[in-house]
Design a protein around this motif. Sequence first.
Motif, mmCIF file in Angstrom:
data_model
loop_
_atom_site.group_PDB
_atom_site.id
_atom_site.type_symbol
_atom_site.label_atom_id
_atom_site.label_comp_id
_atom_site.label_asym_id
_atom_site.label_seq_id
_atom_site.Cartn_x
_atom_site.Cartn_y
_atom_site.Cartn_z
ATOM 1 N N SER A 188 0.891 -1.289 -0.088
ATOM 2 C CA SER A 188 -0.046 -0.126 0.059
ATOM 3 C C SER A 188 0.958 1.159 -0.201
ATOM 4 N N LEU A 189 2.084 1.247 0.132
ATOM 5 C CA LEU A 189 2.906 2.357 0.082
ATOM 6 C C LEU A 189 3.211 3.058 -1.331
ATOM 7 N N GLU A 190 3.382 2.022 -2.157
ATOM 8 C CA GLU A 190 3.611 2.588 -3.584
ATOM 9 C C GLU A 190 2.538 2.261 -4.338
ATOM 10 N N ASN A 191 2.375 2.981 -5.775
ATOM 11 C CA ASN A 191 1.527 2.554 -6.501
ATOM 12 C C ASN A 191 1.514 1.157 -7.120
ATOM 13 N N SER A 192 0.474 0.646 -7.645
ATOM 14 C CA SER A 192 0.397 -0.898 -8.101
ATOM 15 C C SER A 192 0.410 -0.911 -9.679
ATOM 16 N N LEU A 193 0.898 -1.908 -10.170
ATOM 17 C CA LEU A 193 0.885 -2.028 -11.753
ATOM 18 C C LEU A 193 -0.135 -3.244 -12.318
ATOM 19 N N ALA A 194 -0.835 -2.802 -13.067
ATOM 20 C CA ALA A 194 -1.884 -3.912 -13.644
ATOM 21 C C ALA A 194 -1.664 -4.286 -15.023
ATOM 22 N N ILE A 195 -1.270 -5.551 -15.392
ATOM 23 C CA ILE A 195 -0.632 -5.932 -16.406
ATOM 24 C C ILE A 195 -1.812 -7.130 -17.129
ATOM 25 N N VAL A 196 -2.146 -6.622 -18.460
ATOM 26 C CA VAL A 196 -3.155 -7.540 -19.189
ATOM 27 C C VAL A 196 -2.567 -7.666 -20.576
ATOM 28 N N GLU A 251 -0.481 1.896 -14.581
ATOM 29 C CA GLU A 251 -0.290 2.160 -13.291
ATOM 30 C C GLU A 251 -1.520 2.873 -12.421
ATOM 31 N N THR A 252 -1.634 2.221 -11.371
ATOM 32 C CA THR A 252 -2.707 2.415 -10.420
ATOM 33 C C THR A 252 -2.565 2.725 -8.946
ATOM 34 N N LYS A 253 -3.590 3.335 -8.548
ATOM 35 C CA LYS A 253 -3.525 3.555 -7.135
ATOM 36 C C LYS A 253 -3.247 2.284 -6.319
ATOM 37 N N PRO A 254 -2.419 2.505 -4.941
ATOM 38 C CA PRO A 254 -2.140 1.092 -4.457
ATOM 39 C C PRO A 254 -3.356 0.026 -4.283
ATOM 40 N N MET A 255 -3.164 -1.021 -4.665
ATOM 41 C CA MET A 255 -4.254 -2.087 -4.339
ATOM 42 C C MET A 255 -5.530 -1.883 -4.954
ATOM 43 N N HIS A 257 -5.080 -2.270 -8.784
ATOM 44 C CA HIS A 257 -4.647 -3.028 -9.695
ATOM 45 C C HIS A 257 -5.665 -4.200 -10.268
ATOM 46 N N TYR A 258 -6.083 -4.886 -9.434
ATOM 47 C CA TYR A 258 -7.214 -5.974 -9.590
ATOM 48 C C TYR A 258 -8.382 -5.339 -10.416
ATOM 49 N N ASP A 259 -9.020 -4.373 -9.820
ATOM 50 C CA ASP A 259 -10.043 -3.889 -10.306
ATOM 51 C C ASP A 259 -9.976 -3.076 -11.888
ATOM 52 N N CYS A 260 -8.742 -2.599 -11.826
ATOM 53 C CA CYS A 260 -8.351 -1.817 -13.045
ATOM 54 C C CYS A 260 -8.121 -2.955 -14.096
ATOM 55 N N ALA A 261 -7.401 -3.940 -13.755
ATOM 56 C CA ALA A 261 -6.914 -5.030 -14.914
ATOM 57 C C ALA A 261 -8.325 -5.496 -15.424
ATOM 58 N N ARG A 262 -9.344 -5.807 -14.263
ATOM 59 C CA ARG A 262 -10.626 -6.460 -14.887
ATOM 60 C C ARG A 262 -11.361 -5.545 -15.548
ATOM 61 N N ASN A 283 -5.764 -12.299 -20.801
ATOM 62 C CA ASN A 283 -5.146 -12.747 -19.386
ATOM 63 C C ASN A 283 -4.706 -11.642 -18.686
ATOM 64 N N LEU A 284 -5.340 -11.709 -17.481
ATOM 65 C CA LEU A 284 -4.840 -10.650 -16.583
ATOM 66 C C LEU A 284 -3.830 -10.916 -15.418
#
Length: 292
Positions: A188-196, A251-255, A257-262, A283-284
Amino acid sequence: MNLTTKVNVTEEAEKLEKVLFSQKFWIDLGTTSLRIVLILIFAVLAVKIGKVIIRRLFRLKLKGPIRKSERRENTLLKLLENTISYVVYFSAILAVLTEFDIDVKGLLAGAGVLGLAVGFGAQSLVKDVITGFFILFEDQFSVGDYVKIGIAEGYVEEIGLRTTKIKSFTGEIYILPNGSIIQVVNYSLENSLAIVDVSIPFDVEVNRTEKLIEYYLTIVSQDKADFINKPKLIGAHDFTETEMIVRIIAETKPMRHYDCARLIGIGLKDYLEKEGITIPYPNLVTKSLTDV
């Protein structure tokens, strides 16, 4: 009752009567009571004034050009407020004991010896408390953060000076002694990364498909606060016998990335199908930026 006993009782009664009807006794009692009340009032006012000063200092820091993490500011603010309360009230208790002519120095010396003995007998407890203090002071993680500590992974429910509670996705509560916390992964400290990863069959026009993907990525992130910036199409990532796999990162807000990738995966499939391009379900892959 013999004569001697009667004489002793009479003498004690006379002494008690003399004390109760002594002007000096009541003056001393009133003076001592007044001092105790003033000490308690002063302690309460000192704590309140100290907390107000600390809050104002932190408020001035937050308005300044250099701003630290809000989570760390709140942690240090609460820690300083508690410290002021402990110090002032402890000093007030010592002052009250002094009014009753109790030897405070001897009491503190005895408490020091007792504390030393307890320290040798409860080293693990002392270790938990010291580790918990540094967790709070260094802001390693806070309540609400998503962390991984050993086999425990989930959201931090509570942080105490002795234990930390972590709640997993499936509802289990992990209670960890702070002294056992050696390594922490804080997501939760840094931004997350969603990969699709999107599979594009070789029988479709690749250039047109990539342009459609680029356009979709432009509109999908609009008015979406979870996206830090526009998702990026990296391009061809892998090949199979029948299709090419292209990768999208965001690049998303911390945690988040699950919702953004979906959102990207499902929305892109529907959009391409409306444009006449049928692709397998994307493939997410989701991860934190700290894992990259």
